[in-house]
Motif scaffolding. Structure first.
Motif, PDB file in Angstrom:
ATOM      1  N   TRP A 163       0.816  -1.218   0.000  1.00 47.80           N
ATOM      2  CA  TRP A 163       0.000   0.000   0.000  1.00 47.80           C
ATOM      3  C   TRP A 163       0.847   1.264   0.000  1.00 47.80           C
ATOM      4  CZ3 TRP A 163      -4.840   0.289  -1.352  1.00 47.80           C
ATOM      5  CH2 TRP A 163      -5.685  -0.821  -1.215  1.00 47.80           C
ATOM      6  N   LYS A 164       2.081   1.165   0.489  1.00 45.91           N
ATOM      7  CA  LYS A 164       2.963   2.332   0.483  1.00 45.91           C
ATOM      8  C   LYS A 164       4.206   2.086  -0.367  1.00 45.91           C
ATOM      9  CE  LYS A 164       1.161   4.733   4.404  1.00 45.91           C
ATOM     10  NZ  LYS A 164       1.318   6.035   5.061  1.00 45.91           N
ATOM     11  N   ALA A 165       4.092   1.155  -1.326  1.00 48.24           N
ATOM     12  CA  ALA A 165       5.204   0.859  -2.240  1.00 48.24           C
ATOM     13  C   ALA A 165       6.487   0.574  -1.464  1.00 48.24           C
ATOM     14  CB  ALA A 165       5.418   2.010  -3.227  1.00 48.24           C
ATOM     15  N   GLN A 166       6.366  -0.203  -0.389  1.00 45.92           N
ATOM     16  CA  GLN A 166       7.499  -0.410   0.507  1.00 45.92           C
ATOM     17  C   GLN A 166       8.341  -1.626   0.138  1.00 45.92           C
ATOM     18  OE1 GLN A 166       4.293  -0.863   1.343  1.00 45.92           O
ATOM     19  NE2 GLN A 166       4.034  -2.693   2.604  1.00 45.92           N
ATOM     20  N   TYR A 226      -3.303   0.886 -15.052  1.00 48.85           N
ATOM     21  CA  TYR A 226      -3.903   2.134 -14.550  1.00 48.85           C
ATOM     22  C   TYR A 226      -3.333   2.503 -13.177  1.00 48.85           C
ATOM     23  CZ  TYR A 226      -7.116   2.309 -18.472  1.00 48.85           C
ATOM     24  OH  TYR A 226      -7.642   2.404 -19.732  1.00 48.85           O
ATOM     25  N   SER A 227      -2.018   2.624 -13.128  1.00 53.09           N
ATOM     26  CA  SER A 227      -1.319   3.082 -11.921  1.00 53.09           C
ATOM     27  C   SER A 227       0.035   3.619 -12.320  1.00 53.09           C
ATOM     28  CB  SER A 227      -1.132   1.932 -10.931  1.00 53.09           C
ATOM     29  OG  SER A 227      -0.291   2.320  -9.854  1.00 53.09           O
ATOM     30  N   ASP A 228       0.518   4.628 -11.606  1.00 50.60           N
ATOM     31  CA  ASP A 228       1.896   5.088 -11.821  1.00 50.60           C
ATOM     32  C   ASP A 228       2.850   4.480 -10.801  1.00 50.60           C
ATOM     33  OD1 ASP A 228       1.251   6.465  -9.504  1.00 50.60           O
ATOM     34  OD2 ASP A 228       1.398   8.467 -10.391  1.00 50.60           O
ATOM     35  N   PHE A 229       2.318   3.746  -9.802  1.00 52.04           N
ATOM     36  CA  PHE A 229       3.105   3.058  -8.774  1.00 52.04           C
ATOM     37  C   PHE A 229       3.952   4.027  -7.949  1.00 52.04           C
ATOM     38  CE2 PHE A 229       2.254   0.165 -12.271  1.00 52.04           C
ATOM     39  CZ  PHE A 229       1.540  -0.807 -11.603  1.00 52.04           C
ATOM     40  N   LEU A 230       3.504   5.270  -7.873  1.00 48.45           N
ATOM     41  CA  LEU A 230       4.177   6.296  -7.088  1.00 48.45           C
ATOM     42  C   LEU A 230       3.358   6.642  -5.851  1.00 48.45           C
ATOM     43  CD1 LEU A 230       5.241   8.668 -10.018  1.00 48.45           C
ATOM     44  CD2 LEU A 230       6.718   7.080  -8.768  1.00 48.45           C
ATOM     45  N   ARG A 239       0.586   4.573  -2.255  1.00 45.32           N
ATOM     46  CA  ARG A 239       0.875   4.215  -3.644  1.00 45.32           C
ATOM     47  C   ARG A 239      -0.433   4.158  -4.435  1.00 45.32           C
ATOM     48  NH1 ARG A 239       1.573  -1.748  -6.082  1.00 45.32           N
ATOM     49  NH2 ARG A 239      -0.541  -1.674  -5.270  1.00 45.32           N
ATOM     50  N   THR A 240      -0.418   4.646  -5.655  1.00 45.45           N
ATOM     51  CA  THR A 240      -1.586   4.525  -6.525  1.00 45.45           C
ATOM     52  C   THR A 240      -1.862   3.041  -6.784  1.00 45.45           C
ATOM     53  OG1 THR A 240      -0.942   6.565  -7.652  1.00 45.45           O
ATOM     54  CG2 THR A 240      -2.614   5.206  -8.712  1.00 45.45           C
TER      55      THR A 240
END
Length: 533
Positions: free
Chosen positions: A319-322, A442-446, A469-470
């Motif tokens: 969820w937070k691109a961790q 459909y996400s930039d993963f940022l 994260r998106t």
């Protein structure tokens, strides 16, 4: 086993879909099992491929780069579907009929031998672990503290989890526990990416509600909702539910006063292998941390230290691109959710802390003849392969007039500023099934600041307490069919896609306000588009 494979091979009917074809350029846009354990790592070809944090792709020649730039540019024609849009997961997209198993299909372009590996990984993903000591072979080691006994019990039907209702607990949502850095040494460790955050000194990284015989679970998560009425511009009223979280029945005394609670709903598993093979340069190209273009969107990457290589890498999972890789994500879940040690996370007692002396005195499930951890490398190989090859379902109704109209609105109100429609994966991905595929996540993963209403106050690596994260949108329209509910966002507070949009704040505030100001027909069309993904 060989005879079984021979029979299945003769019965095989599926063909591998064609790879990405050359396409005319469109206008360029801006940037337990003993048998299983006997398998060696070489039986599962491939692994995470990383270009680190390179600013440019090195896997493409000039011609291919031009093709990729052209085909991933935002469309301006909403009169018909785009080329290859049906197969949103590339050649591996599943075209099976919609059912509860829509998220549980293997990538359509893996080989027959890989299909066997996928099924073995599925068996391990569904396997219930048991406490030690037991009479089983390679299935003991559960806990001692845990939230579930099997991966599948959290990722229901390989889809998303569900939040608890009232006082009822949930096996598919849990509370992350973390506190702020309190010393210069702590802050230095975070700055150097050696740590993501700091656990509660007694309860660890997350609340464990269950325990093996002889121990108590750490406590119970409690959630209470307050309804909030939101009136849209045309007079329509939508009720949003605002959750508040607390912990009851704590077994080891109070939480540290600095500890924050962050609810996390388990996300869908589809398309992970494709996400892993998006070139870092293509994700970083969408980052604008200083908002230099002035659009109030300032996506940031979460840079983490890869536990396998020790190098800095782009976080893209969680969820937070961790987390940087599928394998690490699986290892973290084994340790944190089930209490199983792996070569990547050799924690035989899972999330037990030094303050939980009785927990650390419990037996573990290590069997020396199988290796020094409870889930040795072959288990991780299989689970990782399975997770990497869960197919994205093909689109539905993508040429319907209301879906095309909704797609146009999706672009016009600014959803694509964060929900980047498409990428082309690395040409030299280690697994051919994920190589050079046009995909539509459909996400930039940022990371994006989503405002105070969605904030959890918990920093994770470079992510602040208001950033998330998106999430990818592919498959979102099948949530009801797969999981029997439509709970969205990181904590499942949204009971519909409309509610999920109306919770957007911060960098998503302008888009949210445009949606709220749109006509009922336009809002309905946008939802129809999302349901087609």
């Amino acid at each position: 086993m060989r005879r079984l494979l021979d029979v299945l091979r003769r019965l095989r009917w599926a063909k591998r879909p064609p790879p990405l074809r050359k396409t005319p350029a469109i206008s360029a846009g801006r940037r337990g099992i003993v048998l299983m354990l006997a398998l060696t790592s070489s039986a599962v070809a491939g692994g995470p491929r990383s270009e680190g944090l390179a600013a440019r792709r090195t896997d493409l020649d000039a011609e291919d780069q031009a093709r990729v730039t052209a085909i991933t540019s935002p469309t301006t024609d909403f009169s018909k579907p785009e080329p290859f849009e049906l197969m949103q997961g590339g050649a591996g997209s599943s075209r099976r009929d919609v059912s509860r198993d829509s998220f549980s299909q293997s990538s359509a372009n893996i080989t027959f031998e890989e299909e066997g590996t996928f099924k073995l990984g599925n068996a391990l993903f569904r396997k219930n672990w048991v406490s030690s000591p037991s009479s089983t072979q390679a299935s003991d080691g559960l806990g001692p503290l845990f939230n579930e006994r099997a991966c599948q019990n959290c990722h229901l039907k390989d889809g998303r989890g569900r939040p608890p209702q009232g006082d009822a607990g949930s096996t598919s949502m849990f509370l992350r526990l973390a506190r702020d850095a309190s010393s210069a040494e702590d802050k230095a460790a975070l700055a150097d990416h050696r740590l993501l955050n700091f656990p509660d000194p007694v309860y660890g990284t997350q609340l464990q509600e269950l325990a093996v015989a002889g121990l108590k679970g750490e406590g119970r998560m409690r959630v209470e909702y307050q309804e909030r009425k939101v009136e849209l511009t045309d007079g329509a009223v939508v009720s949003l539910r605002k959750p508040s979280y607390s912990v009851t029945d704590l077994a080891y005394g109070p939480l540290d006063p600095r500890t924050t609670l962050s609810p996390r709903l388990t996300p869908p598993m589809i398309g992970l292998g494709l996400i892993e093979q998006i070139a870092p340069a293509d994700i970083l190209a969408h980052a604008d941390p200083d908002d230099r273009d002035g659009d109030a969107i300032s996506g940031r990457p979460n840079i983490v230290r890869d536990s396998l290589s020790g190098e800095l890498a782009l976080g893209r999972f969680g969820w937070k691109a961790q987390t940087a890789s599928i394998r690490q994500q699986a290892a973290d879940a084994f340790a944190g959710d089930i209490g199983i040690s792996t070569p990547e996370e050799p924690k035989h007692w899972g999330d037990c802390t030094t303050a939980q002396v009785k927990c650390l005195a419990m037996p573990n499930g290590v069997q020396e003849r199988l290796g020094p951890v409870e889930a040795p490398a072959p288990v991780m190989d299989l689970v990782t392969f399975y997770s990497r090859n869960l197919a994205v379902p093909a689109r539905r109704d993508l040429d319907a007039p209301d879906v095309l109209a909704g797609k146009k609105i999706f672009y016009e109100i600014g959803c694509v500023a964060c929900h980047t429609p498409k990428f082309v994966t690395l040409r030299d991905a280690p697994d051919k099934a994920q190589a050079f595929q046009l995909i539509w996540p459909y996400s930039d993963f940022l990371l994006h600041d989503m405002g105070p209403d969605l904030a959890d106050g918990q920093a994770v690596g470079d992510a602040t307490g208001t950033e998330w994260r998106t999430p990818p949108l592919w498959g979102i329209g099948l949530t009801e069919a797969v999981n029997g509910n439509s709970f969205f966002l990181h904590d499942g507070r949204a009971r519909s896609l409309t509610e999920a949009i109306l919770w957007h704040g911060g960098e998503g505030q302008k888009t949210r306000d445009r949606f709220a100001a749109a006509s009922a027909a336009d809002r309905d069309a946008l939802i129809k588009f999302l349901e087609s993904l």
